[in-house]
Write an enzyme that holds these catalytic residues in place. Structure first.
Site, PDB file in Angstrom:
ATOM      1  N   ASN A   1       0.834  -1.211   0.000  1.00  0.00           N
ATOM      2  CA  ASN A   1       0.000   0.000   0.000  1.00  0.00           C
ATOM      3  C   ASN A   1       0.865   1.256   0.000  1.00  0.00           C
ATOM      4  O   ASN A   1       0.571   2.210  -0.714  1.00  0.00           O
ATOM      5  CB  ASN A   1      -0.970  -0.004   1.184  1.00  0.00           C
ATOM      6  CG  ASN A   1      -2.179  -0.887   0.923  1.00  0.00           C
ATOM      7  OD1 ASN A   1      -3.099  -0.505   0.219  1.00  0.00           O
ATOM      8  ND2 ASN A   1      -2.146  -2.104   1.453  1.00  0.00           N
TER       9      ASN A   1
ATOM     10  N   LEU B   1       0.252  -2.036  12.623  1.00  0.00           N
ATOM     11  CA  LEU B   1      -0.464  -2.934  13.532  1.00  0.00           C
ATOM     12  C   LEU B   1      -0.523  -2.504  14.994  1.00  0.00           C
ATOM     13  O   LEU B   1      -1.026  -3.252  15.825  1.00  0.00           O
ATOM     14  CB  LEU B   1       0.138  -4.344  13.424  1.00  0.00           C
ATOM     15  CG  LEU B   1       0.100  -4.943  12.011  1.00  0.00           C
ATOM     16  CD1 LEU B   1       0.668  -6.357  12.007  1.00  0.00           C
ATOM     17  CD2 LEU B   1      -1.314  -4.929  11.440  1.00  0.00           C
TER      18      LEU B   1
ATOM     19  N   LEU C   1      -1.804   0.002  18.158  1.00  0.00           N
ATOM     20  CA  LEU C   1      -2.862   0.938  18.541  1.00  0.00           C
ATOM     21  C   LEU C   1      -2.269   2.347  18.634  1.00  0.00           C
ATOM     22  O   LEU C   1      -1.173   2.540  19.155  1.00  0.00           O
ATOM     23  CB  LEU C   1      -3.402   0.503  19.912  1.00  0.00           C
ATOM     24  CG  LEU C   1      -4.783   0.968  20.308  1.00  0.00           C
ATOM     25  CD1 LEU C   1      -5.837   0.466  19.328  1.00  0.00           C
ATOM     26  CD2 LEU C   1      -5.107   0.477  21.716  1.00  0.00           C
TER      27      LEU C   1
ATOM     28  N   HIS D   1      -8.471  -1.359   6.375  1.00  0.00           N
ATOM     29  CA  HIS D   1      -8.640  -2.685   6.962  1.00  0.00           C
ATOM     30  C   HIS D   1      -9.120  -3.640   5.866  1.00  0.00           C
ATOM     31  O   HIS D   1     -10.023  -3.288   5.094  1.00  0.00           O
ATOM     32  CB  HIS D   1      -9.649  -2.633   8.112  1.00  0.00           C
ATOM     33  CG  HIS D   1      -9.717  -3.931   8.847  1.00  0.00           C
ATOM     34  ND1 HIS D   1      -8.743  -4.325   9.745  1.00  0.00           N
ATOM     35  CD2 HIS D   1     -10.605  -4.944   8.788  1.00  0.00           C
ATOM     36  CE1 HIS D   1      -9.045  -5.530  10.210  1.00  0.00           C
ATOM     37  NE2 HIS D   1     -10.174  -5.927   9.655  1.00  0.00           N
TER      38      HIS D   1
ATOM     39  N   ASP E   1      -9.895  -0.577  14.795  1.00  0.00           N
ATOM     40  CA  ASP E   1     -10.859  -0.775  13.687  1.00  0.00           C
ATOM     41  C   ASP E   1     -12.282  -0.302  13.975  1.00  0.00           C
ATOM     42  O   ASP E   1     -13.238  -0.910  13.492  1.00  0.00           O
ATOM     43  CB  ASP E   1     -10.918  -2.278  13.309  1.00  0.00           C
ATOM     44  CG  ASP E   1      -9.554  -2.822  12.955  1.00  0.00           C
ATOM     45  OD1 ASP E   1      -8.749  -2.083  12.376  1.00  0.00           O
ATOM     46  OD2 ASP E   1      -9.298  -3.996  13.272  1.00  0.00           O
TER      47      ASP E   1
ATOM     48  N   GLU F   1      -7.480  -2.690  -2.742  1.00  0.00           N
ATOM     49  CA  GLU F   1      -6.661  -1.684  -2.046  1.00  0.00           C
ATOM     50  C   GLU F   1      -5.920  -0.817  -3.054  1.00  0.00           C
ATOM     51  O   GLU F   1      -5.926   0.421  -2.956  1.00  0.00           O
ATOM     52  CB  GLU F   1      -5.682  -2.377  -1.093  1.00  0.00           C
ATOM     53  CG  GLU F   1      -6.406  -3.068   0.048  1.00  0.00           C
ATOM     54  CD  GLU F   1      -5.510  -3.670   1.100  1.00  0.00           C
ATOM     55  OE1 GLU F   1      -5.940  -3.766   2.255  1.00  0.00           O
ATOM     56  OE2 GLU F   1      -4.370  -4.080   0.776  1.00  0.00           O
TER      57      GLU F   1
HETATM   58  C1  GAR Z   1      -3.166  -4.730   3.953  1.00  0.00           C
HETATM   59  O1  GAR Z   1      -3.954  -5.709   3.359  1.00  0.00           O
HETATM   60  C2  GAR Z   1      -3.965  -3.943   4.973  1.00  0.00           C
HETATM   61  O2  GAR Z   1      -5.310  -3.802   4.610  1.00  0.00           O
HETATM   62  C3  GAR Z   1      -3.817  -4.796   6.189  1.00  0.00           C
HETATM   63  O3  GAR Z   1      -2.496  -5.255   6.177  1.00  0.00           O
HETATM   64  C4  GAR Z   1      -2.080  -5.373   4.806  1.00  0.00           C
HETATM   65  C5  GAR Z   1      -0.758  -4.684   4.675  1.00  0.00           C
HETATM   66  O4  GAR Z   1      -0.183  -4.955   3.445  1.00  0.00           O
HETATM   67  N1  GAR Z   1      -4.112  -4.061   7.385  1.00  0.00           N
HETATM   68  C6  GAR Z   1      -4.601  -4.617   8.480  1.00  0.00           C
HETATM   69  O5  GAR Z   1      -4.831  -5.799   8.565  1.00  0.00           O
HETATM   70  C7  GAR Z   1      -4.868  -3.642   9.616  1.00  0.00           C
HETATM   71  N2  GAR Z   1      -5.647  -4.266  10.644  1.00  0.00           N
HETATM   72  P1  GAR Z   1       1.023  -4.083   2.907  1.00  0.00           P
HETATM   73  O6  GAR Z   1       2.030  -3.943   4.052  1.00  0.00           O
HETATM   74  O7  GAR Z   1       1.590  -4.880   1.775  1.00  0.00           O
HETATM   75  O8  GAR Z   1       0.474  -2.761   2.491  1.00  0.00           O
END
Ligand code: GAR
Length: 212
Positions: free
Chosen positions: A20, A108, A110, A127, A168, A197
């Site tokens: 992302n 990840l 808080l 999320h 969340d 995403e």
């Molecule tokens: C993503 O899918 C995001 O939505 C999720 O972690 C992934 C990170 O991927 N976020 C959560 O689960 C938050 N609770 P990335 O590091 O490749 O962007």
């Protein structure tokens, strides 16, 4: 082009792979009015740190005071700063960079109160599920997709929301769903979510920045 004063500045928080982060940085790269001023990481092994380096974005490490003196880490990622996440000095640092919007992109931890106070309605998270389903502590990344498949859900999706003091549960800004087929594995669902995403997160951020 906007003046330097009007330019919008993003801080992107990461813990993992950073796809992302990459997509947001790539999306805004041609836009001189938006700048990613720092990547904030809580994980020294996150591939997102490498991406930050390759993108030429300063990397800030959290709760790694011991590692401030770790020459190897410093040179590996060119760590710009390190902060204790709970220390208000971290909020002040982001303020000093002129950050307009904090974007949690697979981050990840808080968010502490001092950061919520410093950036009211200016911290957003993505999320990988249709909140309030499959949200809360422990529901992150692949765990979410495994639970979706285990519960034979017919759809999943993404939720982009404001961040508050709980996991969340802040106000929802945007949701988009995708069909989960009967034979889909957690990996299949993850692949579908990554496409959602990629196609939506940078655009939603862009729209939010227009209103700031
Ligand atoms: C993503 O899918 C995001 O939505 C999720 O972690 C992934 C990170 O991927 N976020 C959560 O689960 C938050 N609770 P990335 O590091 O490749 O962007």
């Amino acid at each position: 082009m906007l003046t330097d004063y009007q330019m919008k500045r993003l801080a992107i928080f990461v813990s993992g792979g950073g796809t992302n982060l990459q997509q947001i940085a790539d999306y805004f790269a041609p836009n001189p009015d938006v700048k990613v001023v720092c990547v904030v990481s809580n994980n020294k092994d996150a591939y997102a740190n490498v991406r930050a380096k390759n993108l030429g974005i300063p990397l800030v490490m959290l709760n790694s005071k011991a590692k401030v003196h770790d020459a190897e880490l410093q040179s590996q990622y060119e760590v710009a700063e390190t902060f204790d996440f709970q220390d208000k000095a971290f909020s002040e640092y982001l303020k000093s960079l002129g950050v307009d919007l904090v974007v949690l992109a697979g981050f990840l931890w808080l968010i502490p109160q001092h950061l919520l106070d410093a950036f009211p309605m200016r911290i957003i998270n993505i999320h990988p599920a249709l909140l309030p389903k499959y949200g809360g502590k422990g529901f992150y990344g692949h765990h979410v997709h495994e639970a979706v498949v285990a519960h034979h859900e017919k759809e999943s999706g993404i939720t982009i929301h404001y961040v508050n003091e709980h996991y969340d549960s802040g106000d929802i800004i945007f949701q988009k769903s995708v069909v989960v087929e009967e034979n889909d594995t957690a990996d299949d669902v993850a692949a579908k979510i990554h496409i959602l995403e990629r196609d939506n997160f940078p655009v939603v951020i862009d729209k939010l920045l227009e209103k700031l």
